[in-house]
Motif scaffolding. Sequence first.
Motif, short mmCIF file in Angstrom:
data_model
loop_
_atom_site.label_atom_id
_atom_site.label_comp_id
_atom_site.label_asym_id
_atom_site.label_seq_id
_atom_site.Cartn_x
_atom_site.Cartn_y
_atom_site.Cartn_z
N VAL A 55 17.10 -30.74 -0.93
CA VAL A 55 17.24 -32.05 -0.27
C VAL A 55 16.19 -32.21 0.82
O VAL A 55 15.57 -33.27 0.97
N PHE A 59 13.27 -34.96 1.07
CA PHE A 59 13.17 -35.78 2.29
C PHE A 59 11.77 -35.72 2.87
O PHE A 59 11.20 -36.76 3.27
N CYS A 63 9.02 -38.66 3.39
CA CYS A 63 8.40 -38.93 4.70
C CYS A 63 6.89 -39.08 4.56
O CYS A 63 6.27 -39.94 5.19
#
Length: 354
Positions: A55, A59, A63
């Motif tokens: 995860v 993420f 970003c």
Amino acid sequence: MKLDNKKIFATLNPNKVWVPILIGVGIVFLMFYLDPNVNAKTLRGIFDASAWGIVLAIFVILCRDVGYIYRIREITDRQLTWMRALYVIILWEFASAVTPSIVGGTAVAVFILNKEGIKLGKAIAYVMVTAILDNLFFVIGAPIILFFAQGNIFPESRLMEMRLGRSLEVLFWTSYGLYAFYSLVMAAALFFRPRVFKWVLLKIYSIKWLRKWKHAANEYGNQIIEASKELVGKNYKYWLPIIAATIFIWSSRYLMLNALIGSYQGLSVFEHVIIFARQVIMWIVMMISPTPGSSGTAEFFFAQFFSQFLHGYTFVTSILWRLLSYYPYLLLGAIFLPRWIKQVFFKKKEQKKK
């Protein structure tokens, strides 16, 4: 810069996604066949990863994409909406994924920005700025990162020693030197002496065996002058956000792999630094790859650079790494391209008729 629509669309052909996919899959199967440690049990190791680590990796890569979108909006003085910036970045990434890394998607990026309503001179300037900033990240950042790695930057692998010897180090420093020279020359040309750059360029291409490219050199010199004019007068409020965004983008790109490896193995802070530093080495080597999006080259070097941290999980991690950092842009590009063409070409024609 003359934008040849036929050549641009030949690059932005969705059917081209199969070339890097087949190369990458071919290398993966070759590694599977040649490595006795890779078997069905190894492949099941994909489920041994920490869910939080996966995860976090997803993420971080998201970003990075947000950073790209933010940077292109800031570079263009927010002429692009968030949605249009998203289209630009996806198609730019797609173009980079289906062309050799050494070629990149520069001409395509200029074409896309121009079709988004940005004047050609400005589009050239904006694309050149992104290229210079990306290169300067390596030129300035690489020595700093390598210093903190305390010399543990080149992998100690029997296969590497047998096939490459010290040539990997030579390849890296040669590539680094070329990128440093190119970046500094282009930065000087764009920000300080564009006319001097054009004069030198024409003198070089006045040499007998280079004369046939003199017209192209003259055109390129004019582009540099025009691009330079677009950037004159920009103050620190313009430059600071895009410089910060560039550092954020590339750090996020690399930290994704740190998170991915960390999902399989516990890592010390120093090991994280080494993994980060080795990605800089590998990326500069990948930049001169002749294959689309460094397909095949990336998969091969991944095992050599990071196997010592992953042990039996090297193979599955390399697949996850490419699945997160490369293949999504092939798929997204193939999906977004037809929509973008419809929006940019057909809707605008309909609006003009009205």
